[in-house]
Design an enzyme around this catalytic site. Structure first.
Site, PDB file in Angstrom:
ATOM      1  N   CYS A  39       0.832  -1.200   0.000  1.00 57.52           N
ATOM      2  CA  CYS A  39       0.000   0.000   0.000  1.00 57.52           C
ATOM      3  C   CYS A  39       0.868   1.252   0.000  1.00 57.52           C
ATOM      4  O   CYS A  39       1.683   1.438  -0.874  1.00 57.52           O
ATOM      5  CB  CYS A  39      -1.014  -0.008   1.120  1.00 57.52           C
ATOM      6  SG  CYS A  39      -0.337  -0.242   2.762  1.00 57.52           S
ATOM      7  N   ARG A  40       0.706   2.135   0.998  1.00 61.60           N
ATOM      8  CA  ARG A  40       1.316   3.463   0.874  1.00 61.60           C
ATOM      9  C   ARG A  40       2.766   3.525   1.325  1.00 61.60           C
ATOM     10  O   ARG A  40       3.514   4.373   0.890  1.00 61.60           O
ATOM     11  CB  ARG A  40       0.523   4.485   1.682  1.00 61.60           C
ATOM     12  CG  ARG A  40      -0.840   4.735   1.115  1.00 61.60           C
ATOM     13  CD  ARG A  40      -1.535   5.844   1.889  1.00 61.60           C
ATOM     14  NE  ARG A  40      -2.900   5.991   1.430  1.00 61.60           N
ATOM     15  CZ  ARG A  40      -3.967   5.950   2.227  1.00 61.60           C
ATOM     16  NH1 ARG A  40      -3.808   5.781   3.520  1.00 61.60           N
ATOM     17  NH2 ARG A  40      -5.187   6.094   1.730  1.00 61.60           N
TER      18      ARG A  40
END
Lengths: 225, 225
Positions: free
Chosen positions: B178-179
């Site tokens: 993800c981030r």
DNA sequence: CTGTCATTCAATAATTCTATTAAATGACGA
DNA sequence: TCGTCATTTAATAGAATTATTGAATGACAG
């Protein structure tokens, strides 16, 4: 704000570390500790601050994990937790140099006026030293010099620049370094030497960066005869 | 304190930058902006904060040179000033990970319980992908995915993990990202997939680190069918 | 045990930072 | 021009940070 998921809890920790870097006095403390361990009063004297104030800042740094304390008799010696602290400082400095116009202004207005020439890189210095082409001077105070300096450097504290230069060969180039890339002392030294007719340049970084680069460090004292 | 030499003036500038990193909300903003440019209201919505608050934090970041603003019609899009901001964040994070016991505690108490297995490294992922051995899922929201993702990844936002897993082959290993390294979503995704009988691991970092490593980024959308 | 000295702690006032609210600006479309 | 919407600004109260002062702690020497 009262319910804290683990992500926010982590970010609070990261913020604690960043906040510890967020005060000019603490940054100065970090720069001094980068030269070696120091007692509270030694730091206080160097920074011209009351002991209690330095003590509190040191504890803020300790809570953030940036420094560690070790008691030895009556004294408590503080030192940097590890090299990651210096590299974080360097990163922050890099952002400021790149994006804050005020930094540019200060550097142009003060430093560049005193040191127009390109500073000497670490690699360049090593080859110049190998060929015996330059005299390398460490302009930090003797106590910092004694705890580690670039091999072959001689210790010429800022106040002794003038008297030293009289006994030095004007035709030989001098390279000066001190605590770090923005340490004022090497700028001052170069300015003083040039006004006395020497050819002088600065090393691009200071002692901590030299050590961090894995380059050899000499511990024995070598006076500024 | 009233007389400021240039060194102190410089340190004040460095402190401004560090202070800008010194608030959890601003760190979250930075992490979001690392995914791509965002409008004020978009950030406010993602962070669950009032617009005015986010606006003020953004301006604190702007004053410190960490982000820049660009007006486009009614919206003002903010983005990171450059990669040095992310690397400074990473340095600060590194210090915290190394020296703050609380970080350890949070990670052990939450993250490790959900992801006991070794995360997948970037190089390892590339060779797994080349050999077609794993399915790579990007668990960020579709808008972030659309602005750039790892080539070959499919977008499975966290809320759609369950429905997606029904149509997926349980015997095939899944890698989620993800981030960033501490983004909770990939931990949650891996936990959910494992409880559904999949073999799943996390990528060690997130999208910004992938891009910063100079690895290829795919821009076209690829739905989570 | 007592005195000394380095350090820490406690209390304070001044300053700065933060979140919230409401009002002001600036750009677009009708 | 007017209304709408995104953003910024202003104003505020509450919280946190800072420097200073003076007292407390801890370790050593005699």
């Amino acid at each position: 704000m009262s319910i804290r998921n683990p992500k926010q809890a982590l970010y609070e920790q990261f913020a604690i570390v960043a906040k510890a870097f967020g005060h000019p006095l603490r940054l100065e403390i970090i720069e001094h500790l980068a030269q070696g361990a120091r007692s509270v009063e030694a730091l206080a004297a160097k920074l011209g601050q009351p002991t209690a104030n330095i003590s509190q800042h040191l504890q803020a740094l300790r809570r953030a994990g940036l420094v560690m304390a070790e008691r030895e008799g009556k004294f408590v010696y503080y030192s940097l937790a590890d090299d990651s602290v210096l590299s974080a400082f360097a990163s922050v400095r890099g952002v400021a140099e790149r994006h804050l116009a005020e930094v540019d202004r200060i550097v142009r207005g003060y430093f560049d006026a005193r040191d127009r020439m390109r500073p000497v890189g670490r690699d360049e210095l090593q080859s110049l030293m190998r060929d015996g082409l330059v005299t390398l001077i460490d302009v930090r105070p003797p106590d910092e010099f004694a705890l580690g300096h670039v091999p072959g450097a001689i210790n010429v504290p800022l106040g002794e620049i003038n008297s030293w230069s009289e006994s030095a060969d004007t035709s030989r180039e001098v390279v000066a370094y001190c605590r770090g890339p923005w340490c004022v002392m090497s700028f001052e030294a170069v300015a003083a030497l040039r006004s006395l007719g020497h050819s002088a340049r600065r090393l691009e970084d200071g002692m901590p960066e030299w050590k961090a680069a894995g380059l050899p460090v000499e511990m024995a004292a070598r006076s500024c005869g």
